[in-house]
Design a protein around this motif. Structure first.
Motif, PDB file in Angstrom:
ATOM      1  N   MET A   1       0.458  -1.090   0.070  1.00 37.46           N
ATOM      2  CA  MET A   1       0.216   0.264   0.231  1.00 37.46           C
ATOM      3  C   MET A   1       1.026   1.360   0.474  1.00 37.46           C
ATOM      4  N   SER A   2      -0.230   2.442  -0.535  1.00 40.52           N
ATOM      5  CA  SER A   2       1.322   3.707  -0.333  1.00 40.52           C
ATOM      6  C   SER A   2       0.246   4.126   0.574  1.00 40.52           C
ATOM      7  N   VAL A   3       1.548   5.508   1.012  1.00 40.80           N
ATOM      8  CA  VAL A   3       1.163   5.588   2.386  1.00 40.80           C
ATOM      9  C   VAL A   3       0.294   5.941   3.112  1.00 40.80           C
ATOM     10  N   ASP A   4      -1.085   6.944   1.861  1.00 39.28           N
ATOM     11  CA  ASP A   4      -2.275   7.269   1.973  1.00 39.28           C
ATOM     12  C   ASP A   4      -2.672   6.021   2.491  1.00 39.28           C
ATOM     13  N   GLU A   5      -2.437   4.710   0.970  1.00 43.74           N
ATOM     14  CA  GLU A   5      -3.909   4.112   1.881  1.00 43.74           C
ATOM     15  C   GLU A   5      -3.594   3.828   3.187  1.00 43.74           C
ATOM     16  N   ARG A   6      -2.047   2.597   3.522  1.00 45.64           N
ATOM     17  CA  ARG A   6      -1.800   2.669   5.138  1.00 45.64           C
ATOM     18  C   ARG A   6      -2.588   3.416   6.701  1.00 45.64           C
ATOM     19  N   ALA A   7      -3.084   5.079   5.558  1.00 39.18           N
ATOM     20  CA  ALA A   7      -3.937   5.800   7.066  1.00 39.18           C
ATOM     21  C   ALA A   7      -5.118   5.104   6.776  1.00 39.18           C
ATOM     22  N   ARG A   8      -5.765   4.952   5.769  1.00 39.94           N
ATOM     23  CA  ARG A   8      -6.865   4.601   5.362  1.00 39.94           C
ATOM     24  C   ARG A   8      -7.515   3.262   5.554  1.00 39.94           C
ATOM     25  N   ALA A   9      -6.552   2.358   6.030  1.00 38.99           N
ATOM     26  CA  ALA A   9      -6.595   1.251   6.066  1.00 38.99           C
ATOM     27  C   ALA A   9      -6.762   1.198   8.397  1.00 38.99           C
ATOM     28  N   GLY A  10      -6.443   2.098   9.036  1.00 39.42           N
ATOM     29  CA  GLY A  10      -6.474   2.023  10.358  1.00 39.42           C
ATOM     30  C   GLY A  10      -5.329   2.266  10.799  1.00 39.42           C
ATOM     31  N   LEU A  11      -4.242   2.534   9.992  1.00 35.63           N
ATOM     32  CA  LEU A  11      -2.540   2.513  10.604  1.00 35.63           C
ATOM     33  C   LEU A  11      -2.559   4.609  10.823  1.00 35.63           C
ATOM     34  N   PHE A  12      -1.581   4.781  12.287  1.00 33.99           N
ATOM     35  CA  PHE A  12      -1.680   5.881  12.447  1.00 33.99           C
ATOM     36  C   PHE A  12      -0.252   6.258  12.813  1.00 33.99           C
ATOM     37  N   LEU A  13       0.519   7.466  12.607  1.00 30.55           N
ATOM     38  CA  LEU A  13       2.126   7.332  12.889  1.00 30.55           C
ATOM     39  C   LEU A  13       1.600   8.445  13.646  1.00 30.55           C
ATOM     40  N   ALA A  14       2.450   8.644  14.853  1.00 24.66           N
ATOM     41  CA  ALA A  14       2.389  10.126  15.601  1.00 24.66           C
ATOM     42  C   ALA A  14       3.947  10.385  15.567  1.00 24.66           C
ATOM     43  N   MET A  15       4.824  11.303  15.309  1.00 27.74           N
ATOM     44  CA  MET A  15       5.951  10.917  14.656  1.00 27.74           C
ATOM     45  C   MET A  15       6.973  11.839  16.367  1.00 27.74           C
ATOM     46  N   GLN A  16       8.283  11.051  16.895  1.00 22.76           N
ATOM     47  CA  GLN A  16       9.221  12.197  17.590  1.00 22.76           C
ATOM     48  C   GLN A  16       8.725  13.266  16.477  1.00 22.76           C
ATOM     49  N   TYR A  17       9.464  13.778  15.822  1.00 22.55           N
ATOM     50  CA  TYR A  17       9.274  14.906  15.550  1.00 22.55           C
ATOM     51  C   TYR A  17       8.694  15.729  14.826  1.00 22.55           C
ATOM     52  N   PRO A  18       7.144  15.881  15.012  1.00 18.58           N
ATOM     53  CA  PRO A  18       6.432  16.114  14.262  1.00 18.58           C
ATOM     54  C   PRO A  18       6.573  17.507  13.406  1.00 18.58           C
ATOM     55  N   VAL A  19       6.363  17.519  11.837  1.00 19.21           N
ATOM     56  CA  VAL A  19       6.833  18.312  11.201  1.00 19.21           C
ATOM     57  C   VAL A  19       5.788  20.276  10.913  1.00 19.21           C
ATOM     58  N   GLU A  20       6.517  21.000  10.455  1.00 19.79           N
ATOM     59  CA  GLU A  20       5.816  21.900  10.170  1.00 19.79           C
ATOM     60  C   GLU A  20       5.225  22.458   9.140  1.00 19.79           C
ATOM     61  N   VAL A  21       4.294  22.584   9.295  1.00 22.03           N
ATOM     62  CA  VAL A  21       3.478  22.897   7.719  1.00 22.03           C
ATOM     63  C   VAL A  21       2.694  24.107   7.678  1.00 22.03           C
ATOM     64  N   PRO A  22       3.874  24.999   6.917  1.00 17.92           N
ATOM     65  CA  PRO A  22       3.758  26.511   6.472  1.00 17.92           C
ATOM     66  C   PRO A  22       1.846  26.883   5.592  1.00 17.92           C
ATOM     67  N   GLY A  23       0.908  27.479   6.704  1.00 17.20           N
ATOM     68  CA  GLY A  23       0.233  27.547   5.201  1.00 17.20           C
ATOM     69  C   GLY A  23      -0.903  27.217   5.352  1.00 17.20           C
ATOM     70  N   VAL A  24      -0.915  25.760   6.563  1.00 18.24           N
ATOM     71  CA  VAL A  24      -1.742  24.967   6.525  1.00 18.24           C
ATOM     72  C   VAL A  24      -2.150  25.447   7.882  1.00 18.24           C
ATOM     73  N   THR A  25      -3.821  25.621   8.477  1.00 18.45           N
ATOM     74  CA  THR A  25      -3.861  25.799   9.803  1.00 18.45           C
ATOM     75  C   THR A  25      -4.516  24.429   9.869  1.00 18.45           C
ATOM     76  N   VAL A  26      -4.437  24.534  11.547  1.00 14.94           N
ATOM     77  CA  VAL A  26      -4.477  22.980  11.934  1.00 14.94           C
ATOM     78  C   VAL A  26      -6.388  22.456  11.954  1.00 14.94           C
ATOM     79  N   SER A  27      -6.821  23.742  11.592  1.00 15.92           N
ATOM     80  CA  SER A  27      -8.561  23.285  11.469  1.00 15.92           C
ATOM     81  C   SER A  27      -8.261  22.764  10.003  1.00 15.92           C
ATOM     82  N   ASN A  28      -8.095  23.308   9.451  1.00 17.17           N
ATOM     83  CA  ASN A  28      -7.907  22.893   7.498  1.00 17.17           C
ATOM     84  C   ASN A  28      -7.482  21.360   7.757  1.00 17.17           C
ATOM     85  N   PHE A  29      -5.852  21.354   8.530  1.00 13.96           N
ATOM     86  CA  PHE A  29      -6.365  20.272   8.283  1.00 13.96           C
ATOM     87  C   PHE A  29      -6.150  19.151   8.890  1.00 13.96           C
ATOM     88  N   LEU A  30      -6.812  18.947  10.084  1.00 14.77           N
ATOM     89  CA  LEU A  30      -7.343  18.011  10.515  1.00 14.77           C
ATOM     90  C   LEU A  30      -8.457  18.139  10.131  1.00 14.77           C
TER      91      LEU A  30
END
Length: 252
Positions: free
Chosen positions: A76-105
């Protein structure tokens, strides 16, 4: 009931010195509602295991299987793994400039579920989850992780887990960089997700302090790219007292 099965998993990474094998035959099974603590010294391959399962392109799986409810995650691709029910909380979460938390979620929830959540219910769910994690409502309009403290980034990871409701969650050193209060709040979020959704948890950590708040069903000692010993919560207490020296000596 979901089940993640890792069977004789081997993985390599490219280094300046050439190809290096990091995972050397990992076997592990995680079921819904179970918490498995993965403990081990630095450089033992714990984070490699997390990212290899999630599909990070840096790591090449050379042999073995990873099955989620009988389906081959490695195909599976990364997004297919997420849709299958897999979740990863990263040790070092990255910044995503220009995308608000509400839109991202909401975008993430739509992508994982296959349809956009009803707005009124979604707003209520987000507010409730943020309240539980002691997050200021203003965070919803900030850019993802931009300017967040370490504790704020980790709370945001758990916020995602609570809202996306995965069947299997991999938490990579979620306790790193947290003060006592943030550790308790984050741990409560993990426990709440387990109670509400029966998520299976792979909790990667160096230290036992988070296990004072999240009681593991199983503890696995990870050394030199493989599971060296398994046990219950009492094994974590032994590691706290004795460290990893005897495992490192055996590996060498």
């Amino acid at each position: 009931m979901s089940i993640l099965e890792i069977k004789d998993l081997h993985a390599t990474v490219e280094t300046p010195e050439g190809t290096k094998e990091i995972l050397k035959g990992v076997n592990l099974t995680i079921r819904s509602g179970e918490t498995h603590a993965i403990m081990g010294p630095n450089g033992s391959g714990k984070s490699t295991l997390a990212y290899a399962i999630a599909g990070h392109p840096k790591y090449e799986i050379t042999s073995g299987e990873v099955l989620l409810d009988g389906e081959d995650l490695l195909e599976m691709s990364v997004d297919e793994r997420a849709r299958a029910g897999l979740f990863l909380a990263m040790q070092y979460p990255v910044e995503v400039p220009g995308v608000t938390v509400s839109n991202f979620l909401r975008t993430a929830k739509t992508a994982v579920s296959g349809e956009a959540p009803a707005l009124r219910t979604w707003v209520k769910d987000v507010k409730g989850a943020m309240d539980n994690l002691r997050m200021d409502p203003a965070f919803a309009e900030r850019n993802v992780n931009e300017g967040f403290s370490g504790g704020e980034k980790k709370r945001h990871e758990i916020l995602q887990m609570e809202l996306l409701k995965p069947s299997i969650a991999i938490l990579d050193e979620t306790d790193s960089g947290l003060d006592v209060d943030a550790l308790r709040i984050v741990s409560e979020g993990v426990n709440r997700a387990k109670e509400n959704t029966e998520v299976g948890v792979m909790l990667i950590t160096h230290y036992t302090r988070i296990l004072n708040y999240i009681t593991p069903d199983f503890v696995h000692v990870f050394v030199d790219g493989r599971v060296a010993e398994e046990g219950g919560p009492e094994l974590a207490e032994r590691l706290e007292n004795e460290g990893y020296d005897r495992f490192l000596a055996a590996a060498n």
